[in-house]
Motif scaffolding. Structure first.
Motif, PDB file in Angstrom:
ATOM      1  N   LEU A   1       0.835  -1.211   0.000  1.00 50.38           N
ATOM      2  CA  LEU A   1       0.000   0.000   0.000  1.00 50.38           C
ATOM      3  C   LEU A   1       0.874   1.266   0.000  1.00 50.38           C
ATOM      4  O   LEU A   1       0.576   2.227  -0.713  1.00 50.38           O
ATOM      5  CB  LEU A   1      -0.949   0.005   1.204  1.00 50.38           C
ATOM      6  CG  LEU A   1      -2.021  -1.100   1.193  1.00 50.38           C
ATOM      7  CD1 LEU A   1      -2.790  -1.101   2.502  1.00 50.38           C
ATOM      8  CD2 LEU A   1      -2.985  -0.918   0.020  1.00 50.38           C
TER       9      LEU A   1
ATOM     10  N   ASN B   1       0.842   4.096  -2.942  1.00 50.14           N
ATOM     11  CA  ASN B   1       0.693   5.533  -2.669  1.00 50.14           C
ATOM     12  C   ASN B   1       1.867   6.333  -3.226  1.00 50.14           C
ATOM     13  O   ASN B   1       1.690   7.411  -3.804  1.00 50.14           O
ATOM     14  CB  ASN B   1       0.563   5.776  -1.158  1.00 50.14           C
ATOM     15  CG  ASN B   1      -0.867   5.589  -0.676  1.00 50.14           C
ATOM     16  OD1 ASN B   1      -1.748   6.356  -1.030  1.00 50.14           O
ATOM     17  ND2 ASN B   1      -1.104   4.551   0.102  1.00 50.14           N
ATOM     18  N   LYS B   2       3.061   5.798  -3.037  1.00 53.29           N
ATOM     19  CA  LYS B   2       4.270   6.467  -3.548  1.00 53.29           C
ATOM     20  C   LYS B   2       4.204   6.591  -5.076  1.00 53.29           C
ATOM     21  O   LYS B   2       4.530   7.636  -5.650  1.00 53.29           O
ATOM     22  CB  LYS B   2       5.513   5.659  -3.124  1.00 53.29           C
ATOM     23  CG  LYS B   2       6.834   6.187  -3.675  1.00 53.29           C
ATOM     24  CD  LYS B   2       7.250   7.492  -3.027  1.00 53.29           C
ATOM     25  CE  LYS B   2       8.609   7.951  -3.527  1.00 53.29           C
ATOM     26  NZ  LYS B   2       8.915   9.315  -3.087  1.00 53.29           N
TER      27      LYS B   2
ATOM     28  N   ASP C   1       1.855   9.314  -5.985  1.00 52.77           N
ATOM     29  CA  ASP C   1       2.538  10.606  -5.747  1.00 52.77           C
ATOM     30  C   ASP C   1       3.451  10.955  -6.919  1.00 52.77           C
ATOM     31  O   ASP C   1       3.427  12.074  -7.442  1.00 52.77           O
ATOM     32  CB  ASP C   1       3.425  10.531  -4.490  1.00 52.77           C
ATOM     33  CG  ASP C   1       2.613  10.561  -3.201  1.00 52.77           C
ATOM     34  OD1 ASP C   1       1.439  10.977  -3.264  1.00 52.77           O
ATOM     35  OD2 ASP C   1       3.156  10.166  -2.152  1.00 52.77           O
TER      36      ASP C   1
ATOM     37  N   TYR D   1      -6.238   2.589   6.075  1.00 54.98           N
ATOM     38  CA  TYR D   1      -5.146   2.851   5.132  1.00 54.98           C
ATOM     39  C   TYR D   1      -5.449   2.179   3.785  1.00 54.98           C
ATOM     40  O   TYR D   1      -5.238   2.764   2.717  1.00 54.98           O
ATOM     41  CB  TYR D   1      -3.835   2.342   5.730  1.00 54.98           C
ATOM     42  CG  TYR D   1      -2.586   2.712   4.953  1.00 54.98           C
ATOM     43  CD1 TYR D   1      -2.450   3.948   4.311  1.00 54.98           C
ATOM     44  CD2 TYR D   1      -1.506   1.821   4.870  1.00 54.98           C
ATOM     45  CE1 TYR D   1      -1.299   4.286   3.608  1.00 54.98           C
ATOM     46  CE2 TYR D   1      -0.346   2.151   4.181  1.00 54.98           C
ATOM     47  CZ  TYR D   1      -0.249   3.378   3.545  1.00 54.98           C
ATOM     48  OH  TYR D   1       0.883   3.715   2.848  1.00 54.98           O
TER      49      TYR D   1
ATOM     50  N   ASP E   1      -8.322   4.143   2.170  1.00 51.63           N
ATOM     51  CA  ASP E   1      -7.855   5.450   1.682  1.00 51.63           C
ATOM     52  C   ASP E   1      -7.014   5.297   0.413  1.00 51.63           C
ATOM     53  O   ASP E   1      -7.074   6.134  -0.494  1.00 51.63           O
ATOM     54  CB  ASP E   1      -7.022   6.167   2.759  1.00 51.63           C
ATOM     55  CG  ASP E   1      -7.881   6.632   3.941  1.00 51.63           C
ATOM     56  OD1 ASP E   1      -9.131   6.595   3.816  1.00 51.63           O
ATOM     57  OD2 ASP E   1      -7.310   7.016   4.982  1.00 51.63           O
ATOM     58  N   THR E   2      -6.228   4.212   0.362  1.00 46.29           N
ATOM     59  CA  THR E   2      -5.389   3.976  -0.825  1.00 46.29           C
ATOM     60  C   THR E   2      -6.270   3.686  -2.037  1.00 46.29           C
ATOM     61  O   THR E   2      -6.005   4.166  -3.150  1.00 46.29           O
ATOM     62  CB  THR E   2      -4.400   2.816  -0.575  1.00 46.29           C
ATOM     63  OG1 THR E   2      -3.655   3.106   0.608  1.00 46.29           O
ATOM     64  CG2 THR E   2      -3.445   2.632  -1.741  1.00 46.29           C
TER      65      THR E   2
ATOM     66  N   ARG F   1      -7.704   6.820  -3.167  1.00 44.92           N
ATOM     67  CA  ARG F   1      -6.620   7.590  -3.798  1.00 44.92           C
ATOM     68  C   ARG F   1      -6.501   7.193  -5.275  1.00 44.92           C
ATOM     69  O   ARG F   1      -6.306   8.029  -6.154  1.00 44.92           O
ATOM     70  CB  ARG F   1      -5.343   7.236  -3.027  1.00 44.92           C
ATOM     71  CG  ARG F   1      -4.105   8.011  -3.393  1.00 44.92           C
ATOM     72  CD  ARG F   1      -3.987   9.287  -2.592  1.00 44.92           C
ATOM     73  NE  ARG F   1      -3.215  10.254  -3.375  1.00 44.92           N
ATOM     74  CZ  ARG F   1      -1.900  10.223  -3.526  1.00 44.92           C
ATOM     75  NH1 ARG F   1      -1.192   9.314  -2.895  1.00 44.92           N
ATOM     76  NH2 ARG F   1      -1.293  11.127  -4.265  1.00 44.92           N
TER      77      ARG F   1
ATOM     78  N   SER G   1      -7.335  10.139  -8.013  1.00 47.98           N
ATOM     79  CA  SER G   1      -6.063  10.808  -8.284  1.00 47.98           C
ATOM     80  C   SER G   1      -6.237  11.713  -9.508  1.00 47.98           C
ATOM     81  O   SER G   1      -7.219  11.611 -10.233  1.00 47.98           O
ATOM     82  CB  SER G   1      -4.970   9.773  -8.537  1.00 47.98           C
ATOM     83  OG  SER G   1      -5.281   9.070  -9.717  1.00 47.98           O
TER      84      SER G   1
END
Length: 802
Positions: free
Chosen positions: A515, A519-520, A523, A568, A571-572, A575, A579
């Motif tokens: 996860l 997320n990275k 980003d 988490y 939320d991921t 995301r 995004s």
């Protein structure tokens, strides 16, 4: 680039192979005409009905019965039941003229040259010039089949050998005849890869071609080694299965499935037709095979072979094993070897070979003998069966399910070590291999600029394997394109502004590190790139969340940490959904639980046809907690139409989760609401999947992708839906269809999907549903029976019904 189009094919012969090939053409959207012979006599049922040999139902009985049996077989030869309507049936007397309307005629009749020649003579009278005509033979020389046929026939004729089952095995051998036009070979090579989803390999017209020549040698070699080393059936299957990257069915179980008679037929054909084969003595059948053939112990088709299924008086089943010394069946014995224990911590199969050949026990001896025999044999088959070594590796991987071909195995062990090992076994390495080593080249393969190169024997240099440009092979690009890595993921720059995030955990399970990596990647993509693909090229996309981690937290009653972990995950997923760049999921193989939830939250899914997708959390005593329960509620809401019985629509989505339904193909995932028509797509060739996913990410970015707006308009039905669900789950419990704990889980899911006990239908936000989902998930993790289910799955690998 050929302009030839295949809209309709005729398959002549409806046996297991013919029906299977017909189903696979139907899978890819082609119209199929399946023909077989007219029965010579009436059966008892037809006599009782007063039918005659002139009735259509009788004349088409063989073809219709064969196709019906094929469609009922497990695993299914067809991606979706509705695709069977693309197949029409007929017989070779009344319907043969229809072959004039097709683009490709394929003969799949019995393996006898005289019968095949008669069929071709008949077909030529009706075939339209220019039409492709091929034979699916597993070994009859192609050159004999087209003798006496017209120039146009011979120009468009060759062998096209599918492996059984046609849907699942990827090898597609193309064998030219003496006069086959090069354009025909080029077309079939590309068509096999692009449309049929196969690994196309052009082979020479030699007995058993490439796949069966090497595959049958490998099995026959083991038959002799087993006696030499006094190994049991179970021991050989343990040594020649997943530990070396081969299917679970390994050797003897594979022979049982294929049929011993089929194996013997091909082995005899090689022995009789390859007088110059230096190992032809290995194709002589050992005594135990002769006895099994006499006794008709042919495997699954006769109920017993190397293994025998025995039903006990109490209805339970027992699998017995054949003792090769006494030729009597006995109870199964567990196989164990010290050498295999040393490989338990080595995840990559390629890294195990060096350890296995050093074994000091019988296992080490087995590997040294069998690998040496295989390495020597394949080296000596060049240029007899093919000029290029990579074709042998491709054939073994695609036709026999090997993870690594013989030359890749040799690279993993070390070419010089392989030579040393062969010489110790009294085998002579091929001259060309010795030349290669002496010229300073110490690998059969190399990787350069993201492409695989192979050692070209006549040129004595590394040459690029053709046809790779349509693929992105992650193993080839990872070293040079990796922009981020942690213990769970590798993120690569695919070029054109698109990143790929590849899971690298065990079975691609999703834990904190995966996860964090996802997320990275988002980003990085939002900052410096245009789009993101989530894809890998392992056996499975992802088997779901790391339930070991959930079990530890729940058992230690660390509920705050568990709540954070679930949040988490949720939320991921959100995301991914919200995004500022397009996100594409590329599932294949198993995409279960959390692996399914990732695809549910991507902007688009590019699924491999062989994708087995489902929300299976009920099996471990919880509900989908990574946004899956929320998403199915949202999708139900989006499909509500005016005048619909909304409860019925919601119930369908509820049952997809409650019954832990898993699609048997990507096409079935549309029926379950896991994939969405008009948005998600299916790719037949898994090797093309990452490249296609990248193209779609780029297309969406180039078209001006806009970040979606958070949804606050999900219609939930409240008490009205909750009441219906609770009545339904109670009646299932009363009729003993579900257990007390199943009832508890189902009712928790009902509460979430109804949106709680609201007094009337209400529009809510996704976050509202996520909070309900997380609360339900957490409360189930406090239940002892849920912990028992998770523990059972972790230790036994299958669900517990408690």
């Amino acid at each position: 680039m050929s302009t030839r189009r295949i809209k309709k094919v005729a398959i002549i012969g409806s046996g297991i192979m013919g029906s299977g090939i017909a189903c696979h053409f139907a899978n890819i959207g082609v119209d199929v005409l399946l023909l077989d012979i007219v029965p010579g006599e009436l059966n008892d049922k037809e006599k009782a009905k007063g039918l005659t040999l002139e009735d259509d139902v009788v004349r088409n009985r063989l073809v219709n019965d064969a196709l019906t049996a094929s469609l009922k077989s497990k695993p299914s030869p067809i991606y979706h039941p509705s695709f069977a309507s693309r197949i029409s049936t007929g017989n070779l007397e009344d319907d043969i003229a229809k072959v004039s309307e097709v683009d490709w005629i394929m003969e799949v009749v019995v393996e006898r040259l005289d019968i095949k020649q008669q069929v071709f003579e008949k077909l030529e009278k009706y075939r339209t010039p220019g039409t492709l005509i091929t034979s699916n033979t597993s070994g009859i020389p192609i050159k004999f089949m087209s003798e006496g046929r017209s120039e146009d026939f011979q120009k468009h004729f060759c062998g096209t050998h599918f492996f059984n089952p046609a849907r699942y095995l990827k090898l597609f051998e193309i064998i030219p005849g003496p006069k086959t036009a090069p354009s025909v070979l080029d077309f079939l090579n590309e068509y096999g890869e692009k449309f049929l989803g196969k690994t196309s390999v052009i082979a020479k017209d030699t007995p058993a071609f490439i796949g069966n020549r090497i595959g049958i040698f490998s099995i026959m070699s083991l038959f002799h080694t087993v006696k030499e080393l006094d190994l049991t059936v179970e021991e050989v299957d343990k040594l020649s299965g997943p530990v070396i990257g081969r299917p679970k069915s390994a050797t003897f179980r594979t022979v049982d499935v294929v049929g011993l008679d089929t194996l013997v037929h091909v082995a005899n054909g090689i022995r009789e037709n390859c007088p110059d084969d230096e190992r032809k003595e290995l194709f002589v059948l050992p005594d135990f095979i002769d006895t099994m053939m006499e006794n008709k112990w042919l495997g699954s088709k006769t109920g017993q072979g190397f293994y025998k299924l025995e039903r006990k008086a109490d209805g339970s089943k027992d699998i017995l094993t054949l003792d090769l010394n006494t030729l009597e069946y006995r109870a199964n014995k567990r196989a164990k070897f010290a050498t295999l224990e040393l490989t338990k911590t080595i995840d990559k199969v390629a890294d195990r070979f060096k350890v296995l050949i050093k074994g000091k026990d019988k296992a080490g001896e087995f590997y040294r003998k069998s690998f040496s025999a295989l390495f020597a044999y394949v080296s000596n088959r060049i240029p007899e069966i093919t000029d290029e070594l990579y074709k042998i590796d491709d054939a073994m991987k695609a036709g026999f399910g090997w993870e690594h071909g013989p030359f890749q195995m040799r690279d993993a062990i070390g070419v010089e070590k392989g030579i040393e090992m062969m010489q110790a076994e009294g085998l002579k390495p091929a001259d060309w291999v010795m030349d290669m080593v002496q010229s300073g080249s110490d690998n059969f393969y190399s990787i350069k600029d993201g492409a695989t190169y192979f050692y070209d024997i006549p040129k004595k240099s590394q040459e690029k394997i053709p046809g790779q440009d349509a693929f992105i092979i992650l193993d080839n690009i990872r070293k040079t394109t990796e922009v981020f890595k942690n213990s769970g993921v590798s993120v690569q720059d695919l070029g054109d502004g698109i990143l790929n995030v590849e899971f690298q955990s065990k079975m691609n399970t999703i834990g904190g590190d995966v996860l964090a990596g996802l997320n990275k990647a988002i980003d990085m993509a939002e900052k410096d790139f245009a789009g993101l693909v989530v894809g890998n090229q392992g056996p499975n996309f992802s088997v779901g969340a790391n339930i070991g981690m959930i079990f530890m937290m729940a058992a230690e009653q660390e509920y705050d940490e568990l709540n954070m972990a679930i949040k988490y995950f949720q939320d991921t997923m959100m995301r991914m959904r919200y995004s500022s760049i397009p996100t594409i999921s590329a599932p294949h193989g198993m995409a279960l639980g959390g692996g399914c939830e990732i695809s549910l939250h991507a902007d688009k899914v590019v699924a491999a046809a062989e994708t087995y997708m489902g929300l299976v959390e009920f099996g471990v005593g919880v509900i989908p907690g990574g946004g899956g329960s929320k998403e199915m509620t949202l999708r139900a809401s989006d499909t509500f139409r005016k005048g619909d019985v909304q409860l019925n629509t919601l119930q369908d989505y509820f049952l997809t989760i409650g019954m832990a339904k898993v699609s048997t193909s990507a096409y079935e995932a549309f029926d379950l609401g896991l994939l969405q028509k008009g948005k998600d797509i299916v790719v037949v060739n898994k090797d093309r999947q990452i490249a296609v996913a990248k193209a779609h990410a780029k297309l969406m970015a180039d078209a001006g992708y806009t970040q979606p707006v958070h949804r606050k308009d999900v219609l939930v039905l409240g008490k009205q839906a909750l009441g219906m669900f609770l009545v339904g789950t109670d009646s299932m419990k009363d009729s003993n269809y579900i257990s007390e704990h199943d009832l508890k889980i189902a009712n928790k899911l009902a509460y979430v999907m109804a949106g709680g006990d609201l007094s009337e239908p209400t529009l809510v936000s996704e976050q509202y549903l996520l909070d309900l989902e997380r609360e339900a998930f957490l409360s189930l993790c406090t239940e002892r029976k849920t912990l028992e289910r998770i523990q059972h799955m972790l230790t036994k690998g299958k669900p517990l019904r408690n």
